[in-house]
Motif scaffolding. Structure first.
Motif, mmCIF file in Angstrom:
data_model
loop_
_atom_site.group_PDB
_atom_site.id
_atom_site.type_symbol
_atom_site.label_atom_id
_atom_site.label_comp_id
_atom_site.label_asym_id
_atom_site.label_seq_id
_atom_site.Cartn_x
_atom_site.Cartn_y
_atom_site.Cartn_z
ATOM 1 N N LYS B 205 23.229 23.092 25.635
ATOM 2 C CA LYS B 205 22.392 21.933 26.107
ATOM 3 C C LYS B 205 21.894 21.093 24.921
ATOM 4 O O LYS B 205 22.006 19.924 25.120
ATOM 5 C CB LYS B 205 20.938 22.509 26.951
ATOM 6 C CG LYS B 205 20.289 21.622 27.442
ATOM 7 C CD LYS B 205 19.157 22.276 28.048
ATOM 8 C CE LYS B 205 18.385 21.344 28.917
ATOM 9 N NZ LYS B 205 17.113 21.745 29.714
ATOM 10 N N ASP B 208 25.794 19.743 23.302
ATOM 11 C CA ASP B 208 26.660 18.615 24.160
ATOM 12 C C ASP B 208 26.032 18.647 25.600
ATOM 13 O O ASP B 208 26.658 19.291 26.598
ATOM 14 C CB ASP B 208 28.314 19.341 24.190
ATOM 15 C CG ASP B 208 29.125 18.112 24.769
ATOM 16 O OD1 ASP B 208 28.565 17.255 25.503
ATOM 17 O OD2 ASP B 208 30.363 18.565 24.786
ATOM 18 N N LYS B 209 25.097 17.933 25.695
ATOM 19 C CA LYS B 209 24.450 17.941 27.008
ATOM 20 C C LYS B 209 25.393 17.529 28.375
ATOM 21 O O LYS B 209 25.285 18.141 29.294
ATOM 22 C CB LYS B 209 23.321 16.598 26.863
ATOM 23 C CG LYS B 209 22.193 17.055 28.150
ATOM 24 C CD LYS B 209 20.877 16.202 27.818
ATOM 25 C CE LYS B 209 20.017 16.889 29.091
ATOM 26 N NZ LYS B 209 18.892 15.815 28.897
ATOM 27 N N LYS B 210 26.469 16.783 28.135
ATOM 28 C CA LYS B 210 27.219 16.427 29.303
ATOM 29 C C LYS B 210 27.886 17.559 29.486
ATOM 30 O O LYS B 210 28.012 17.907 30.738
ATOM 31 C CB LYS B 210 28.304 15.597 28.675
ATOM 32 C CG LYS B 210 28.059 13.971 29.322
ATOM 33 C CD LYS B 210 29.289 13.154 29.077
ATOM 34 C CE LYS B 210 28.780 11.666 29.805
ATOM 35 N NZ LYS B 210 29.418 10.562 28.703
ATOM 36 N N LYS B 211 28.421 18.143 28.467
ATOM 37 C CA LYS B 211 29.310 19.544 28.942
ATOM 38 C C LYS B 211 28.405 20.600 29.635
ATOM 39 O O LYS B 211 28.712 21.228 30.530
ATOM 40 C CB LYS B 211 29.889 20.007 27.586
ATOM 41 C CG LYS B 211 30.859 21.252 27.765
ATOM 42 C CD LYS B 211 32.108 21.229 26.890
ATOM 43 C CE LYS B 211 32.911 22.302 27.154
ATOM 44 N NZ LYS B 211 32.888 23.454 26.229
ATOM 45 N N LYS B 213 25.787 20.203 31.464
ATOM 46 C CA LYS B 213 25.421 19.628 32.858
ATOM 47 C C LYS B 213 26.829 20.067 33.489
ATOM 48 O O LYS B 213 26.879 20.668 34.843
ATOM 49 C CB LYS B 213 25.297 18.015 32.786
ATOM 50 C CG LYS B 213 23.683 17.700 32.780
ATOM 51 C CD LYS B 213 23.252 17.416 33.831
ATOM 52 C CE LYS B 213 21.734 17.298 34.193
ATOM 53 N NZ LYS B 213 21.079 16.136 33.324
ATOM 54 N N ALA B 214 27.762 19.738 33.054
ATOM 55 C CA ALA B 214 29.223 19.913 33.849
ATOM 56 C C ALA B 214 29.153 21.317 34.233
ATOM 57 O O ALA B 214 29.870 21.732 35.220
ATOM 58 C CB ALA B 214 30.388 19.511 32.905
#
Ligand SMILES: Nc1ncnc2c1ncn2[C@@H]1O[C@H](COP(=O)(O)OP(=O)(O)OP(=O)(O)O)[C@@H](O)[C@H]1O
Ligand SMILES: [Mg+2]
Lengths: 291, 352, 429
Positions: B205, B208-211, B213-214
């Motif tokens: 979190k 790499d917030k994007k990862k 989330k994904a």
């Protein structure tokens, strides 16, 4: 229609046209018009008329006069361009998108293909009876009354009644339909329909009437009636008639024009064409030796 | 006949422009847009208002929370809605968009809670699931079963594969499509929470917030999760026909269909009215509506609508909204928000 | 040549060959007929299944359970002078309590009250407003039952399952059974379904609002799309020069007919709502959007109808000197009219069943008040069906089917009208 009326119609020399003067005929490969295409008091005169359907050249450089108060017969084999030529005379060809007309056609000295000519009054003056009967899908009465109504020739119901009756009488249809004037015109027999179309055309009182094989669907009695009508009309009108019947041509017309594959081959007085044709093709056609 | 038609066309055109001019000048009914989850509750209040007062019944469109904010934030004026319902809090980006379009004063009202149920036919025993189980069963990528800190495509076929205490039935879950607010809430409240049980995902979190989330929010696409459309009724019917299948839907559908379906335990709590109200059932979310303050005095009935919604007989413990399946807020929260309504306390984008 | 032909083939064998081939030809014909009949049967069967399932689901909605209450219009309970705002709920509660005096606890009272619909109070309110002198009297009134009661009476809710698995508890079922014994429960024709607007209570919900909305929308669509469609078809077919531009227009019109209807909704949103500032959710805008959608259908059908008018009719009219306009109006248009009307009605029927484009312009909404004009907010029948199908209450299930029945009835009527109009126009000649 009584039988004595039938016999009273001109039974023009049915054998006469066989006596062509052979030997002096113009060769069949000559495609320029011979005879007398011009007259001294023309009602309509066509000069160098060419008609094209898209790139098909249907009428080649035809010049022909139609005299006052004369009946001119247009004859020739199927597909030679008789209808096409006839339809040029009241600009009926305008309705075909792919059709193009060049040259000039004068009506009383004015070119009908001029830009400032209005086709509506032109077609009121030059009426047409088509090859296939095409009554409106309306009552018999309305069929005949339609033309006079849109041109404002009649104001009252009485006037309309009268013109309808007169036209139907002239076309020889009155007796058959007088009790069913409100019935659809499309309910008539083929021959009756054709006479209805003739009545419709003459109801407008045209000066020139173009008839495209008006009798092809008619029995001998009705044919005789139409031929009589043509004879009567000639006093006041000019008539051009296309026909496949040599007899009819010789009975009703004063002049005859012979077309072949888009060319006007020969034109002259009816007597001359049928008795002593000058062109080999004419001779072949009228003696039935074609093809 | 032709002439008459032309006349009619002209009349219609005239009405068209006349009508639009008319509509610009006034609107005598409240216009509400927004979440389809709040829709069944807002409509009841609206109907109550229409029947018991002289005001017209408010018009309520179910546009989804996001769509609602878009319409709501388009501007001030009678052509724009007065209230938008939402099954989540307004985002600060949405608040900013509102502000840019002149919608400055917005009153935020929380109305209650909605539970998201994972349920099945009541012909079989209820399941006892955890959010970790839900994550492992439904995510597209899961931690490698060998225990290493890597992700693999979801290999689990049966519930027993996920958790040996669960029965060996095939994983087959019917749920809403990505456009639905229920799905958004489900992935956030159930799956993301379940994923946090794995330390390396939790660490992701920050890195790499994007990862992150994904990983947490992507549902598997190999057929174990079946998108059943927005219509929760359909899910209920399918569950009734297939006792092995599970479904994800709003609590109000469970409430209305207790004779056919039951909710599974999540982290030891069954989705009941009480469980959601006291917060022990984990997969629940708050419901909101947002009011344009500028409209409150202009549109007739606005005050009355807000009053009706915040009355005890509506959103209270035994109110009619609870009969429709909405979970009421605790007393102190109710008092806070009805106070906010009375004072028309506006929201600042920084609080979001 | 022809002599050769007849002599070379024996007359006899010729007939034989024909005879032999004959049975094969007849077989082919018979097979083809069979396929045709089979296809018809299959489609009829699907239709039948559809109709039967909808009708059997929706039939129930035509009736609504009512409960006979002896209501006493006690001015103490009503309270206050204003009959419009009196406490009618209290009157209903009072009469229920009188029937079941043993009910004491707050919880029990609540479940007792929930047996009758919240619409009961509105019903007695209307009675009293019409007859203000009933105050102080007691009278028997049939009031609608709550949807749960209704479901129980109609047998959708089973009485013998455990209490936790149904929405009515054992006490409630006892009360209903005792009411039944006294003859105070009856299924009556559900008039409200045909006269009321939408509601969140299934027992109060009706389709009249949506029907009115559909009516206004269709009126707008008809009055715009028919003249515009016919005029464009007439111009394109009869007057327009045939060139690249008209070709492009034609291709585009054909394309438009295939565009998904939601696109028209987006267009309507952008143009009518955002640009012209027309009101949201209004039949006016709905009608405009559906006009856009039906126009291509009408234009294409009208052009086909015009094309099928034989050219000889045009020649006949032109030949007696009718102008182009007169030819078209007097002769071509009347002949093409049946085809145009058929196309229009098919287009309208499509428009009547459309929801997707209306979503964008706000007609997919909860609207209770019956619209009175083209700028009032309203929904349409298919939207009503869509909204009900998505509602959690069990009672809406049968109402959805009943609304579908109504919509189908309208569609059948419209198509019958199309057939009738065509017959009428065609029969004339
Ligand atoms: N609409 C049209 N489009 C294209 N070609 C045409 C059209 N009408 C006629 N033609 C062609 O023009 C030529 C002349 O046709 P036209 O109809 O004038 O013959 P016709 O002499 O009247 O024959 P018939 O005695 O059979 O009536 C024919 O070769 C025909 O194929
Ligand atoms: Mg011809």
């Amino acid at each position: 229609m009584s039988s004595d009326q039938l016999t009273s119609t001109k039974k023009t020399d049915s054998k006469a046209y066989r006596n062509g003067k052979q030997g002096t005929l113009v060769d069949r490969n000559n495609r320029s018009t011979i005879g007398q295409p011009t007259v001294h008091d023309p009602r309509m005169s066509c000069r160098n008329v060419n008609v094209y359907y898209e790139d098909k050249h249907a009428i080649h450089d035809v010049s022909l006069d139609i005299g006052k108060n004369e009946v001119i017969a247009l004859i020739g084999p199927s597909g030679c361009g008789k209808s096409t030529f006839l339809r040029c005379l009241n600009r009926m060809n305008d309705t075909i998108d792919i059709c193009r007309v060049t040259g000039e056609i004068l009506l009383d000295g004015n070119n009908i293909y001029d830009k400032n000519i209005d086709v509506v009054p032109l077609r009121a003056r030059v009426g047409m009876v088509f090859q296939k009967p095409n009554p409106f899908p309306k009552s018999i009465y309305d069929n005949v009354a339609y033309g006079p109504k849109i041109h404002g020739l009649v104001q009252t119901r009485d006037e309309t009644d009268e013109i309808v009756k007169k036209s139907l009488l002239k076309a020889g249809l009155w007796d058959e339909v007088k009790d069913r004037l409100d019935k659809p015109g499309t309910g008539l027999s083929g021959g009756q329909q054709q006479r209805l179309c003739i009545a419709r055309t003459i109801a407008v009182g045209p000066e020139i009437i173009l008839m495209d094989e008006p009798c092809s669907a008619l029995d001998p009695i009705a044919t005789a009636r139409i031929e009589e009508l043509i004879d009567e009309l000639r006093e006041n009108y000019t008539i051009a008639i296309v026909t496949h019947s040599m007899q009819q041509a010789s009975r009703v017309s004063q002049r005859t024009a012979f077309f072949h594959l888009g060319d006007l081959i020969e034109v002259g007085s009816t007597n001359q064409i049928f008795l002593s044709p000058m062109h080999q093709l004419t001779e072949d056609y009228i003696t039935g030796r074609f093809g | 006949m032709k002439k008459r038609l032309i006349c009619a066309a002209m009349v219609v055109t005239a009405l068209t422009f006349g009508g639009s001019a008319m509509a610009d000048s006034a609107r005598d009914y409240i216009s509400i847009v927004g979440s389809s989850t709040v829709y069944p509750f807002a409509t009841v209040v609206a109907e109550q208002l229409g029947k018991t007062t002289d005001y017209k019944t408010p018009k309520i469109e179910s546009t989804g929370s996001g769509g609602g904010f878009k319409l709501f934030c388009a501007g001030v004026g009678v052509q724009h809605p007065d209230i938008t319902n939402a099954s989540r809090r307004m985002k600060s980006s949405e608040c900013k968009m509102c502000g840019e379009n002149g919608v400055k004063d917005i009153v935020e009202v929380k109305v209650g809670y909605d539970g998201i149920v994972i349920g099945n036919s009541n012909k079989v025993e209820p399941m006892k699931l955890t959010r970790r189980d839900l994550f492992l069963a439904l995510a597209k990528q899961v931690p490698n079963p060998d225990g290493s800190d890597s992700l693999v495509d979801n290999p689990y076929k049966t519930w027993k594969d996920v958790n040996p205490q669960l029965p060996a039935i095939k994983i087959e879950v019917l749920g809403p499509p990505p456009t639905s607010g229920t799905r958004d809430a489900f992935v956030e409240l159930a799956m993301e929470a379940g994923a946090k049980n794995f330390g390396f995902i939790k660490d992701m979190k920050k890195a790499d917030k994007k990862k992150y989330k994904a990983v947490c929010h992507t549902i598997r696409e190999d057929g174990a999760y079946i998108e059943a459309g927005e219509n929760d009724n359909l899910i209920v019917q399918k569950l009734d026909a297939n006792p092995d299948a599970f479904g994800i839907f709003g609590f109000s559908f469970l409430d209305q269909n207790t004779d056919k379906i039951q909710g599974s335990f999540v982290d030891g709590v069954q989705p009941t009215f009480e469980g959601i109200a006291d917060g022990s059932y984990p997969v629940s979310r708050p419901l909101f509506f947002y009011v344009k303050k500028a409209h409150a005095d202009v549109i007739p009935g606005m005050k009355a609508y807000l009053q009706e919604f915040s009355s005890e007989k509506a959103w209270g413990e035994d109110g009619y909204l609870s009969e429709k399946g909405m979970i009421p807020m605790p007393t102190d929260e109710r008092a806070k928000f009805s106070g906010d309504i009375k004072a028309m306390k506006t929201l600042s984008c920084d609080d979001l | 040549m022809s002599d050769n032909l007849t002599s070379s083939i024996d007359r006899h064998s010729n007939t034989d060959i024909v005879q032999k081939g004959l049975s094969k030809r007849y077989n082919a014909e018979r097979r083809f007929k069979f396929y045709g009949i089979a296809a018809i049967c299959a489609s009829l069967m699907f239709l039948g299944v559809l109709f039967i399932s909808i009708a059997s689901n929706g039939y129930g909605a035509l009736f609504q359970t009512h409960i006979l209450l002896s209501v006493s219009f006690d001015s103490d309970i009503l309270g206050g002078e204003d009959l419009k705002r009196a406490n009618y709920q209290g009157v209903i509660k009072n009469s229920l309590l009188k029937m079941f005096p043993e009910v004491k606890s707050r919880r029990e009272k609540k479940s007792l009250y929930s047996l009758v619909s919240s619409g009961a109070a509105f019903k007695i309110r209307n009675i009293l407003i019409e007859n203000p002198d009933f105050v102080g009297q007691t009278m028997d009134v049939w009031v609608p039952a709550d949807d749960d009661t209704d479901m129980l009476i109609k047998g959708y809710m089973k009485r013998d399952v455990p209490e936790s698995e149904r929405r009515l508890n054992n006490r409630q079922i006892e009360w209903i059974e005792s009411l039944e014994k006294e003859g105070r429960v009856e299924k009556k024709f559900n008039l409200a379904f045909f006269t009321a607007g939408d509601s969140r209570e299934p027992e109060l919900a009706g389709i009249w609002g949506a029907t009115c909305g559909s009516f206004f929308t269709m009126i707008i669509t008809l009055f715009l799309s028919f003249p515009i469609g016919v005029a464009s078809a007439l111009y394109l077919e009869e007057f327009a020069p045939k060139n690249r531009w008209t070709d492009i227009i034609e291709v585009n019109i054909n394309n438009l007919a295939a565009v998904p209807s939601i696109v028209f909704g987006l267009l309507g949103l952008a143009v009518f709502l955002n640009f012209f500032g027309m009101p949201r959710s209004a039949p006016l805008v709905g009608g405009l959007v559906l006009t856009l959608m039906t126009l291509p259908t009408i234009i294409i059908a009208s052009r086909a109808a015009l094309k099928s008018v034989p050219p000889s009719i045009r020649e006949a009219a032109l030949g007696v000197g009718a102008s182009k306009m007169q030819t078209v109006i007097h002769h071509v248009l009347p002949l093409a009219m049946p085809g145009m009307l058929t196309g229009t009605i098919i287009g309208m029927a499509q428009a009547l069943g459309e929801t997707a484009p209306l979503l964008m312009i706000g007609m997919v909404a909860f609207i209770v008040d019956i619209p009175g004009g083209i700028t009032d907010p309203s929904t349409v029948l298919p939207v009503q069906i869509f909204l009900w199908a998505d509602s959690p209450e069990r009672g809406f299930l049968e109402r959805t089917s009943a609304a579908i029945m109504v919509l189908l009835t309208f569609l059948v009527l419209m198509n019958a009208l199309a057939v009738m109009l065509r017959k009428k126009f065609e029969k004339r000649w």
